[in-house]
Design a protein around this motif. Structure first.
Motif, PDB file in Angstrom:
ATOM      1  N   LYS A  90     -12.764 -58.515  19.001  1.00  0.00           N
ATOM      2  CA  LYS A  90     -13.890 -58.185  19.847  1.00  0.00           C
ATOM      3  C   LYS A  90     -15.069 -59.103  19.542  1.00  0.00           C
ATOM      4  CE  LYS A  90     -12.688 -53.315  20.291  1.00  0.00           C
ATOM      5  NZ  LYS A  90     -13.125 -51.930  20.040  1.00  0.00           N
ATOM      6  N   LYS A  91     -15.634 -59.645  20.613  1.00  0.00           N
ATOM      7  CA  LYS A  91     -16.789 -60.527  20.453  1.00  0.00           C
ATOM      8  C   LYS A  91     -17.928 -59.811  19.741  1.00  0.00           C
ATOM      9  CE  LYS A  91     -20.020 -63.312  23.140  1.00  0.00           C
ATOM     10  NZ  LYS A  91     -20.407 -63.772  24.481  1.00  0.00           N
ATOM     11  N   SER A  92     -18.042 -58.498  19.966  1.00  0.00           N
ATOM     12  CA  SER A  92     -19.162 -57.747  19.410  1.00  0.00           C
ATOM     13  C   SER A  92     -19.195 -57.748  17.889  1.00  0.00           C
ATOM     14  CB  SER A  92     -19.141 -56.303  19.924  1.00  0.00           C
ATOM     15  OG  SER A  92     -17.946 -55.664  19.542  1.00  0.00           O
ATOM     16  N   SER A  93     -18.068 -57.998  17.236  1.00  0.00           N
ATOM     17  CA  SER A  93     -18.063 -57.999  15.775  1.00  0.00           C
ATOM     18  C   SER A  93     -18.890 -59.139  15.197  1.00  0.00           C
ATOM     19  CB  SER A  93     -16.626 -58.081  15.231  1.00  0.00           C
ATOM     20  OG  SER A  93     -16.048 -59.328  15.537  1.00  0.00           O
ATOM     21  N   PHE A  94     -19.158 -60.169  15.996  1.00  0.00           N
ATOM     22  CA  PHE A  94     -19.970 -61.300  15.553  1.00  0.00           C
ATOM     23  C   PHE A  94     -21.341 -61.355  16.222  1.00  0.00           C
ATOM     24  CE2 PHE A  94     -15.680 -62.805  14.569  1.00  0.00           C
ATOM     25  CZ  PHE A  94     -15.848 -63.299  13.283  1.00  0.00           C
ATOM     26  N   GLY A 145     -23.435 -56.542   2.547  1.00  0.00           N
ATOM     27  CA  GLY A 145     -22.110 -57.140   2.551  1.00  0.00           C
ATOM     28  C   GLY A 145     -22.012 -58.397   3.391  1.00  0.00           C
ATOM     29  N   GLY A 146     -20.823 -58.955   3.438  1.00  0.00           N
ATOM     30  CA  GLY A 146     -20.592 -60.175   4.196  1.00  0.00           C
ATOM     31  C   GLY A 146     -19.198 -60.693   3.959  1.00  0.00           C
ATOM     32  N   SER A 147     -18.919 -61.858   4.490  1.00  0.00           N
ATOM     33  CA  SER A 147     -17.588 -62.454   4.376  1.00  0.00           C
ATOM     34  C   SER A 147     -17.712 -63.955   4.160  1.00  0.00           C
ATOM     35  CB  SER A 147     -16.774 -62.171   5.638  1.00  0.00           C
ATOM     36  OG  SER A 147     -15.458 -62.649   5.519  1.00  0.00           O
ATOM     37  N   ILE A 148     -16.900 -64.472   3.234  1.00  0.00           N
ATOM     38  CA  ILE A 148     -16.930 -65.883   2.842  1.00  0.00           C
ATOM     39  C   ILE A 148     -15.517 -66.447   2.951  1.00  0.00           C
ATOM     40  CG2 ILE A 148     -17.361 -67.494   0.930  1.00  0.00           C
ATOM     41  CD1 ILE A 148     -19.348 -65.315  -0.158  1.00  0.00           C
ATOM     42  N   VAL A 149     -15.390 -67.649   3.489  1.00  0.00           N
ATOM     43  CA  VAL A 149     -14.093 -68.332   3.532  1.00  0.00           C
ATOM     44  C   VAL A 149     -14.263 -69.757   3.010  1.00  0.00           C
ATOM     45  CG1 VAL A 149     -12.212 -69.208   4.961  1.00  0.00           C
ATOM     46  CG2 VAL A 149     -13.185 -66.956   5.442  1.00  0.00           C
ATOM     47  N   VAL A 173     -11.904 -67.725  11.377  1.00  0.00           N
ATOM     48  CA  VAL A 173     -12.679 -66.710  12.096  1.00  0.00           C
ATOM     49  C   VAL A 173     -12.021 -65.338  11.959  1.00  0.00           C
ATOM     50  CG1 VAL A 173     -13.494 -65.995  14.386  1.00  0.00           C
ATOM     51  CG2 VAL A 173     -13.765 -68.360  13.636  1.00  0.00           C
ATOM     52  N   PHE A 174     -10.695 -65.284  11.937  1.00  0.00           N
ATOM     53  CA  PHE A 174     -10.016 -64.017  11.682  1.00  0.00           C
ATOM     54  C   PHE A 174     -10.389 -63.459  10.315  1.00  0.00           C
ATOM     55  CE2 PHE A 174      -6.389 -62.086   9.410  1.00  0.00           C
ATOM     56  CZ  PHE A 174      -6.393 -60.848  10.043  1.00  0.00           C
ATOM     57  N   LEU A 175     -10.347 -64.300   9.289  1.00  0.00           N
ATOM     58  CA  LEU A 175     -10.665 -63.837   7.938  1.00  0.00           C
ATOM     59  C   LEU A 175     -12.124 -63.406   7.810  1.00  0.00           C
ATOM     60  CD1 LEU A 175      -8.670 -66.402   5.758  1.00  0.00           C
ATOM     61  CD2 LEU A 175      -8.193 -63.963   6.001  1.00  0.00           C
ATOM     62  N   LEU A 176     -13.005 -64.035   8.557  1.00  0.00           N
ATOM     63  CA  LEU A 176     -14.414 -63.628   8.547  1.00  0.00           C
ATOM     64  C   LEU A 176     -14.624 -62.291   9.254  1.00  0.00           C
ATOM     65  CD1 LEU A 176     -16.200 -66.989   9.478  1.00  0.00           C
ATOM     66  CD2 LEU A 176     -16.191 -65.900   7.229  1.00  0.00           C
ATOM     67  N   SER A 177     -13.786 -61.997  10.220  1.00  0.00           N
ATOM     68  CA  SER A 177     -14.032 -60.899  11.147  1.00  0.00           C
ATOM     69  C   SER A 177     -13.731 -59.523  10.550  1.00  0.00           C
ATOM     70  CB  SER A 177     -13.171 -61.085  12.401  1.00  0.00           C
ATOM     71  OG  SER A 177     -11.821 -60.712  12.134  1.00  0.00           O
ATOM     72  N   ASP A 178     -14.177 -58.503  11.277  1.00  0.00           N
ATOM     73  CA  ASP A 178     -13.890 -57.124  10.898  1.00  0.00           C
ATOM     74  C   ASP A 178     -12.401 -56.810  10.984  1.00  0.00           C
ATOM     75  OD1 ASP A 178     -16.587 -56.807  10.555  1.00  0.00           O
ATOM     76  OD2 ASP A 178     -16.922 -55.685  12.414  1.00  0.00           O
ATOM     77  N   GLU A 179     -11.657 -57.596  11.755  1.00  0.00           N
ATOM     78  CA  GLU A 179     -10.206 -57.401  11.844  1.00  0.00           C
ATOM     79  C   GLU A 179      -9.529 -57.635  10.499  1.00  0.00           C
ATOM     80  OE1 GLU A 179      -8.812 -56.331  14.689  1.00  0.00           O
ATOM     81  OE2 GLU A 179     -10.802 -56.324  15.584  1.00  0.00           O
ATOM     82  N   ALA A 180     -10.186 -58.373   9.611  1.00  0.00           N
ATOM     83  CA  ALA A 180      -9.635 -58.665   8.283  1.00  0.00           C
ATOM     84  C   ALA A 180     -10.344 -57.860   7.201  1.00  0.00           C
ATOM     85  CB  ALA A 180      -9.747 -60.154   7.989  1.00  0.00           C
ATOM     86  N   ALA A 181     -10.848 -56.695   7.575  1.00  0.00           N
ATOM     87  CA  ALA A 181     -11.689 -55.899   6.671  1.00  0.00           C
ATOM     88  C   ALA A 181     -10.984 -55.472   5.386  1.00  0.00           C
ATOM     89  CB  ALA A 181     -12.222 -54.663   7.406  1.00  0.00           C
ATOM     90  N   TRP A 182      -9.652 -55.489   5.369  1.00  0.00           N
ATOM     91  CA  TRP A 182      -8.918 -55.075   4.164  1.00  0.00           C
ATOM     92  C   TRP A 182      -8.264 -56.266   3.470  1.00  0.00           C
ATOM     93  CZ3 TRP A 182      -3.929 -52.287   2.689  1.00  0.00           C
ATOM     94  CH2 TRP A 182      -4.153 -51.429   1.600  1.00  0.00           C
ATOM     95  N   ILE A 183      -8.826 -57.435   3.697  1.00  0.00           N
ATOM     96  CA  ILE A 183      -8.283 -58.660   3.096  1.00  0.00           C
ATOM     97  C   ILE A 183      -9.362 -59.336   2.264  1.00  0.00           C
ATOM     98  CG2 ILE A 183      -7.246 -60.921   3.509  1.00  0.00           C
ATOM     99  CD1 ILE A 183      -6.277 -59.890   6.211  1.00  0.00           C
ATOM    100  N   THR A 184      -9.103 -59.505   0.974  1.00  0.00           N
ATOM    101  CA  THR A 184      -9.999 -60.282   0.113  1.00  0.00           C
ATOM    102  C   THR A 184      -9.199 -60.880  -1.028  1.00  0.00           C
ATOM    103  OG1 THR A 184     -12.203 -60.309  -0.912  1.00  0.00           O
ATOM    104  CG2 THR A 184     -10.765 -58.467  -1.505  1.00  0.00           C
ATOM    105  N   GLY A 185      -9.651 -62.022  -1.537  1.00  0.00           N
ATOM    106  CA  GLY A 185      -8.961 -62.696  -2.632  1.00  0.00           C
ATOM    107  C   GLY A 185      -7.689 -63.402  -2.209  1.00  0.00           C
ATOM    108  N   THR A 186      -7.507 -63.594  -0.911  1.00  0.00           N
ATOM    109  CA  THR A 186      -6.285 -64.197  -0.377  1.00  0.00           C
ATOM    110  C   THR A 186      -6.480 -65.685  -0.106  1.00  0.00           C
ATOM    111  OG1 THR A 186      -5.399 -62.191   0.642  1.00  0.00           O
ATOM    112  CG2 THR A 186      -4.812 -64.259   1.693  1.00  0.00           C
ATOM    113  N   VAL A 187      -5.445 -66.479  -0.390  1.00  0.00           N
ATOM    114  CA  VAL A 187      -5.400 -67.871   0.046  1.00  0.00           C
ATOM    115  C   VAL A 187      -4.299 -67.953   1.093  1.00  0.00           C
ATOM    116  CG1 VAL A 187      -5.036 -70.274  -0.609  1.00  0.00           C
ATOM    117  CG2 VAL A 187      -6.196 -68.734  -2.192  1.00  0.00           C
ATOM    118  N   LEU A 188      -4.690 -68.150   2.335  1.00  0.00           N
ATOM    119  CA  LEU A 188      -3.758 -68.102   3.462  1.00  0.00           C
ATOM    120  C   LEU A 188      -3.287 -69.509   3.816  1.00  0.00           C
ATOM    121  CD1 LEU A 188      -2.476 -66.308   5.699  1.00  0.00           C
ATOM    122  CD2 LEU A 188      -4.551 -66.694   7.039  1.00  0.00           C
ATOM    123  N   ASP A 189      -1.977 -69.724   3.784  1.00  0.00           N
ATOM    124  CA  ASP A 189      -1.408 -71.022   4.144  1.00  0.00           C
ATOM    125  C   ASP A 189      -1.452 -71.207   5.656  1.00  0.00           C
ATOM    126  OD1 ASP A 189      -0.639 -71.729   1.489  1.00  0.00           O
ATOM    127  OD2 ASP A 189       1.101 -70.415   1.659  1.00  0.00           O
TER     128      ASP A 189
END
Length: 258
Positions: free
Chosen positions: A2-6, A134-138, A232-248
């Motif tokens: 959803k665009k609204s998450s940003f 809070g916030g999100s970092i990639v 952008v997925f990792l930054l978003s609320d859709e990834a709210a339960w993801i942290t400490g991951t290195v995604l290939d």
């Protein structure tokens, strides 16, 4: 997503004037974020703002990440800025394969010093994020952080990217109580301008990239938007339960080369 998450939230993209960083900045703008792009070159900042302004509210900062003075000055500006920073993308980098036995102190510093800039700017942004809930970092790591290719010697580059990926995991643990998520992506071969200087000609670059297509199990090199979509997925609320991951994000390279 959803665009609204940003919507109306602010993102800093270090290295946001070219390649994967610019593609990420563009996608964030399209999703409604306000974006600050950072580059060491004023010309690249100006060119990116001209291009990206068509997609949303964007501003730019010229900053040399390897300069302690410039980083300290920018952190001082951040500390005084009353705006919340919701997202941070550490996308700056250089790729200059060189044999280990031929590498110089200058080669090493050029690669490793970027991490120092990332470290202290991320610290300053995380403090603001903590204050604002809070916030999100990639971080952009690399396939070469954990894999070696004999025909492409990248010891100093790999050392820098491996450190950035380790930092990602440790920062994720330390900042989790502050509702700050920290993740990284590890791209394979992505068609950006990174080879332009190495190859010396547009035709040389095209031929080099053409030769890399076949090593990917999915049969092609990556494009900047492939990486931007994941960031952008990792930054978003859709990834709210993801942290400490290195995604290939590598067309299957981490699983095995064709």
């Amino acid at each position: 997503m959803k665009k609204s998450s940003f919507d109306s939230k602010t993102a800093i993209v270090i290295g946001g004037t070219s390649g994967m960083g610019k593609a990420t900045a563009k996608l964030l703008l399209e999703h409604g974020a306000k974006v600050i792009v950072i580059s060491k070159s004023q010309a690249s900042v100006d060119a990116a703002l001209t291009e990206l302004s068509a997609f949303g509210e964007v501003s730019g900062v010229r900053l040399n990440l390897t300069s302690d003075i410039e980083v300290a000055n920018y952190i001082s500006i951040l500390e005084k800025d009353g705006r919340s920073i919701n997202y941070l993308v550490n996308a700056s980098g250089i790729f200059a394969p060189k044999p280990f036995l031929d590498s110089t102190r200058e080669d090493y510093d050029a690669l490793l010093d970027i991490n120092r800039g990332f470290y202290f700017i991320t610290q300053a942004v995380a403090k603001k994020m903590k204050t604002n809930g809070g916030g999100s970092i990639v971080n952009i790591g690399s396939y070469w952080a954990e894999h070696a290719v004999k025909g492409m010697p990248t010891s100093a580059y790999s050392m820098a990217k491996a450190a950035l990926q380790a930092f990602t995991r440790h920062a994720a643990m330390e900042l989790s109580d502050d509702k700050i998520r920290v993740n990284a992506i590890a791209p394979g071969i992505v068609e950006t301008g990174v080879l332009d200087e190495l190859m010396g000609s547009e035709e040389g670059v095209k031929e080099a990239y053409k030769g890399f297509n076949s090593i990917h199990p999915l049969g092609r090199n990556g494009q900047p938007k492939d990486v931007a979509n994941a960031i952008v997925f990792l930054l978003s609320d859709e990834a709210a339960w993801i942290t400490g991951t290195v995604l290939d994000i590598d067309g299957g390279l981490a699983a095995g080369r064709s």
